[in-house]
Scaffold this motif. Structure first.
Motif, PDB file in Angstrom:
ATOM      1  N   HIS A  89       0.832  -1.211   0.000  1.00 57.89           N
ATOM      2  CA  HIS A  89       0.000   0.000   0.000  1.00 57.89           C
ATOM      3  C   HIS A  89       0.863   1.256   0.000  1.00 57.89           C
ATOM      4  O   HIS A  89       0.665   2.171  -0.797  1.00 57.89           O
ATOM      5  N   ARG A 130       0.893   4.110  -2.925  1.00 57.73           N
ATOM      6  CA  ARG A 130       0.352   5.441  -2.586  1.00 57.73           C
ATOM      7  C   ARG A 130       1.403   6.515  -2.865  1.00 57.73           C
ATOM      8  O   ARG A 130       1.098   7.570  -3.423  1.00 57.73           O
ATOM      9  N   HIS A 185      -4.626   5.081   5.465  1.00 54.57           N
ATOM     10  CA  HIS A 185      -5.438   5.199   4.242  1.00 54.57           C
ATOM     11  C   HIS A 185      -6.171   6.534   4.150  1.00 54.57           C
ATOM     12  O   HIS A 185      -6.976   6.726   3.234  1.00 54.57           O
ATOM     13  N   CYS A 239      -7.712   9.838   3.224  1.00 52.91           N
ATOM     14  CA  CYS A 239      -7.889  10.246   1.824  1.00 52.91           C
ATOM     15  C   CYS A 239      -6.689  11.004   1.275  1.00 52.91           C
ATOM     16  O   CYS A 239      -6.291  12.042   1.822  1.00 52.91           O
TER      17      CYS A 239
HETATM   18  C1  HEM Z   1      -9.164   7.336   0.311  1.00 55.39           C
HETATM   19  C2  HEM Z   1     -13.056  10.064   1.167  1.00 55.39           C
HETATM   20  C3  HEM Z   1     -11.806  13.051  -2.482  1.00 55.39           C
HETATM   21  C4  HEM Z   1      -8.346   9.939  -3.739  1.00 55.39           C
HETATM   22  C5  HEM Z   1     -10.304   7.843   0.870  1.00 55.39           C
HETATM   23  C6  HEM Z   1     -10.958   7.289   2.032  1.00 55.39           C
HETATM   24  C7  HEM Z   1     -12.049   8.042   2.248  1.00 55.39           C
HETATM   25  C8  HEM Z   1     -12.088   9.087   1.253  1.00 55.39           C
HETATM   26  C9  HEM Z   1     -13.087   7.837   3.341  1.00 55.39           C
HETATM   27  C10 HEM Z   1     -10.510   6.061   2.840  1.00 55.39           C
HETATM   28  C11 HEM Z   1      -9.953   6.492   4.169  1.00 55.39           C
HETATM   29  C12 HEM Z   1      -9.653   5.347   5.124  1.00 55.39           C
HETATM   30  O1  HEM Z   1      -9.808   4.178   4.779  1.00 55.39           O
HETATM   31  O2  HEM Z   1      -9.246   5.660   6.261  1.00 55.39           O
HETATM   32  C13 HEM Z   1     -13.032  11.125   0.263  1.00 55.39           C
HETATM   33  C14 HEM Z   1     -13.967  12.230   0.282  1.00 55.39           C
HETATM   34  C15 HEM Z   1     -13.615  13.071  -0.746  1.00 55.39           C
HETATM   35  C16 HEM Z   1     -12.470  12.487  -1.408  1.00 55.39           C
HETATM   36  C17 HEM Z   1     -15.096  12.388   1.281  1.00 55.39           C
HETATM   37  C18 HEM Z   1     -14.249  14.360  -1.185  1.00 55.39           C
HETATM   38  C19 HEM Z   1     -14.940  15.152  -0.418  1.00 55.39           C
HETATM   39  C20 HEM Z   1     -10.742  12.478  -3.133  1.00 55.39           C
HETATM   40  C21 HEM Z   1     -10.070  13.064  -4.264  1.00 55.39           C
HETATM   41  C22 HEM Z   1      -9.115  12.183  -4.653  1.00 55.39           C
HETATM   42  C23 HEM Z   1      -9.158  11.044  -3.710  1.00 55.39           C
HETATM   43  C24 HEM Z   1     -10.396  14.409  -4.924  1.00 55.39           C
HETATM   44  C25 HEM Z   1      -8.205  12.413  -5.828  1.00 55.39           C
HETATM   45  C26 HEM Z   1      -7.069  11.985  -6.016  1.00 55.39           C
HETATM   46  C27 HEM Z   1      -8.286   8.972  -2.746  1.00 55.39           C
HETATM   47  C28 HEM Z   1      -7.334   7.865  -2.749  1.00 55.39           C
HETATM   48  C29 HEM Z   1      -7.565   7.124  -1.582  1.00 55.39           C
HETATM   49  C30 HEM Z   1      -8.647   7.779  -0.887  1.00 55.39           C
HETATM   50  C31 HEM Z   1      -6.309   7.570  -3.827  1.00 55.39           C
HETATM   51  C32 HEM Z   1      -6.827   5.882  -1.099  1.00 55.39           C
HETATM   52  C33 HEM Z   1      -5.805   6.262  -0.047  1.00 55.39           C
HETATM   53  C34 HEM Z   1      -5.057   5.096   0.556  1.00 55.39           C
HETATM   54  O3  HEM Z   1      -5.542   3.963   0.570  1.00 55.39           O
HETATM   55  O4  HEM Z   1      -3.938   5.318   1.044  1.00 55.39           O
HETATM   56  N1  HEM Z   1     -10.999   8.941   0.421  1.00 55.39           N
HETATM   57  N2  HEM Z   1     -12.168  11.303  -0.772  1.00 55.39           N
HETATM   58  N3  HEM Z   1     -10.163  11.274  -2.816  1.00 55.39           N
HETATM   59  N4  HEM Z   1      -9.048   8.897  -1.599  1.00 55.39           N
HETATM   60 FE1  HEM Z   1     -10.516  10.163  -1.138  1.00 55.39          FE
END
Ligand code: HEM
Length: 425
Positions: A116, A120, A371, A373
């Motif tokens: 991961h 990332r 993880h 976001c």
């Molecule tokens: C992971 C919410 C916008 C890319 C996540 C997670 C949540 C989340 C809940 C998982 C967190 C966890 O498991 O602890 C949101 C919300 C957004 C948003 C509410 C908008 C209001 C975006 C945007 C991108 C993005 C704009 C653009 C690149 C990702 C990626 C992950 C992720 C790549 C995986 C991270 C990991 O596993 O290390 N997001 N997200 N998200 N989000 Fe977002």
């Protein structure tokens, strides 16, 4: 009071849900509860009476619901015990690799360290502060153009005309995706999260075919970027990193879909959710009119209020006690962010939108831990810009009909929001 909800509204079988039923019969996983926006009452009861709740039978098998803010933090920050691995079930209540219809995708949100962390790291520069500084004027120009093209005084759908447009444009920029084809990104995002038979796609087979078409499209882009390395976009970054260069097909597709859906749906629903929230809280809308500088603290508050992803799920790697309950190795543990964000032991007046909270980023919508976001600052940037541009142009974005919501227990989506625009005097 008996509050029986009409279960016949979905394809999913499994009994009626009633907020007054015995605790052990409560199953919050039914998608229509979210579509009707009626799940809040059930979460309220669980937080009060049984904050770590075991549901023995559901369409997704047995699962634990974690409903309070602090307990969710404990799970989210303990990745050594609570795994995200796709092969164990992944990150949503529906097991990722189970059933004939499963696509067996791999993506870094559904991986544990060390893989991961390496994957990332490969794509994080796309949303680093220096890149956001470059993106800001581009997003602002587009947001302005979208708003300037809208008719004043007529009923329009805010979701299609504004939320979808802006987020798709930003996503196309992040991928350096062919501009004229950018509507494909919206389609693939919607197809990924759709429940077959409930609107967007009819069958699992159709979904599979469309997503393979997505992978093939991106494969062509990938090959071009390999031939001309050094680009600043997500595909060039993956093609240029040892952690992501040699991905098997399902991992390539999985990571693409993660970036497409992650960057699209969630932000889109926050843009729509903000308009709805301000209409439901007219005093807050007044505060905003008087002081547009409040946009800074309003943006994270909107993201809390909307909670675009209702939950993330983990699988226990060992027996562990949580809030007096014994979770066993292999158990499915669902962190209901939507419930944690309404926990009044941590957030004052949690059901209300309050645009000048002292600590508005203290919410669960982006998760916590390794993880958390990746795109959270980009999401906030898009919301900040759209609201700044709205404030320049419109006195009131008036909601003139009921919102339509997505049938999903994961994406808290608004599919249609009728509004009428009132220009500034
Ligand atoms: C992971 C919410 C916008 C890319 C996540 C997670 C949540 C989340 C809940 C998982 C967190 C966890 O498991 O602890 C949101 C919300 C957004 C948003 C509410 C908008 C209001 C975006 C945007 C991108 C993005 C704009 C653009 C690149 C990702 C990626 C992950 C992720 C790549 C995986 C991270 C990991 O596993 O290390 N997001 N997200 N998200 N989000 Fe977002």
């Amino acid at each position: 009071m008996m509050a029986v909800l009409d279960y016949a509204k979905t394809n999913f079988s499994g009994g009626l849900v009633d907020v007054d039923v015995p605790l052990n019969e409560i199953d919050v996983s039914k998608p229509y509860l979210f579509q009707e926006d009626s799940v809040g009452e059930i979460f309220r009861r669980l937080r009060r009476e049984d904050p770590i709740h075991y549901c023995a039978e559901s369409n997704y098998g047995p699962y634990w619901s974690v409903t309070k803010f602090d307990d969710i933090m404990k799970v989210d920050t303990n990745h050594r015990v609570f795994s995200s691995e796709a092969k164990l079930g992944g990150i949503s209540i529906a097991d990722m690799h189970a059933g004939e219809s499963a696509l067996e995708l791999e993506m870094f949100i559904a991986m544990d360290p060390p893989k991961h962390d390496a994957q990332r790291k490969a794509v994080t520069p796309a949303v680093a502060p220096s890149n956001l500084t470059l993106l800001e004027p581009i997003i602002r120009e587009r947001a302005g153009a979208i708003l300037d093209a809208l008719p004043i005084g007529e009923d329009i759908d805010w979701v299609r005309n504004v939320s979808v447009e802006l987020t798709t444009m930003t996503l196309a920029t992040l991928f350096d995706f062919p501009w004229e084809d950018r509507a494909k990104l919206t389609r693939w995002s919607d197809v990924t999260t759709a429940i077959p038979g409930a609107g967007i796609v009819d069958t699992f087979e159709q979904r599979r075919e469309e997503l393979i078409e997505c992978a093939m499209y991106f494969k062509r882009i990938w090959d071009e970027r390999v031939a001309t390395p050094g680009g600043n976009d997500l595909i060039s970054m993956m093609a240029g990193s040892p952690a992501t260069q040699e991905m098997p097909f399902m991992e390539f597709l999985g990571n693409l879909l993660l970036l497409i859906v992650g960057g699209n749906d969630t932000t889109r629903n926050s843009i729509s959710g903000g308009v709805l929230a301000l209409n439901r809280h007219p005093d807050e809308y007044d505060k905003l009119r008087k002081n547009p500088a409040l946009i800074q603290s309003m943006v994270p508050e909107i993201i809390r209020w909307q909670t675009p992803l209702t939950h993330m799920r983990r699988t226990a790697l060992e027996d562990i006690e949580l809030g007096g309950k014994n979770i066993r190795k292999g158990d499915k543990v669902v962190m209901w962010y939507l419930s944690g964000n309404r926990d009044d032991s941590v957030i004052d007046r949690p059901d209300d939108l309050v645009i000048d909270r002292a600590n508005p980023r203290h919410h669960l919508s982006f998760g916590y831990g390794i993880h958390r976001c990746m795109g959270n600052r980009l999401a906030e940037l898009q919301l900040k810009i759209i609201w700044e541009e709205i404030a320049k142009r419109f006195e009131f974005v008036e909601v003139v009909g009921e919102p339509e919501r997505l049938l999903s227990n994961l994406v808290r989506g608004i599919t249609r929001l009728p509004v009428r625009l009132h220009a500034k005097a």
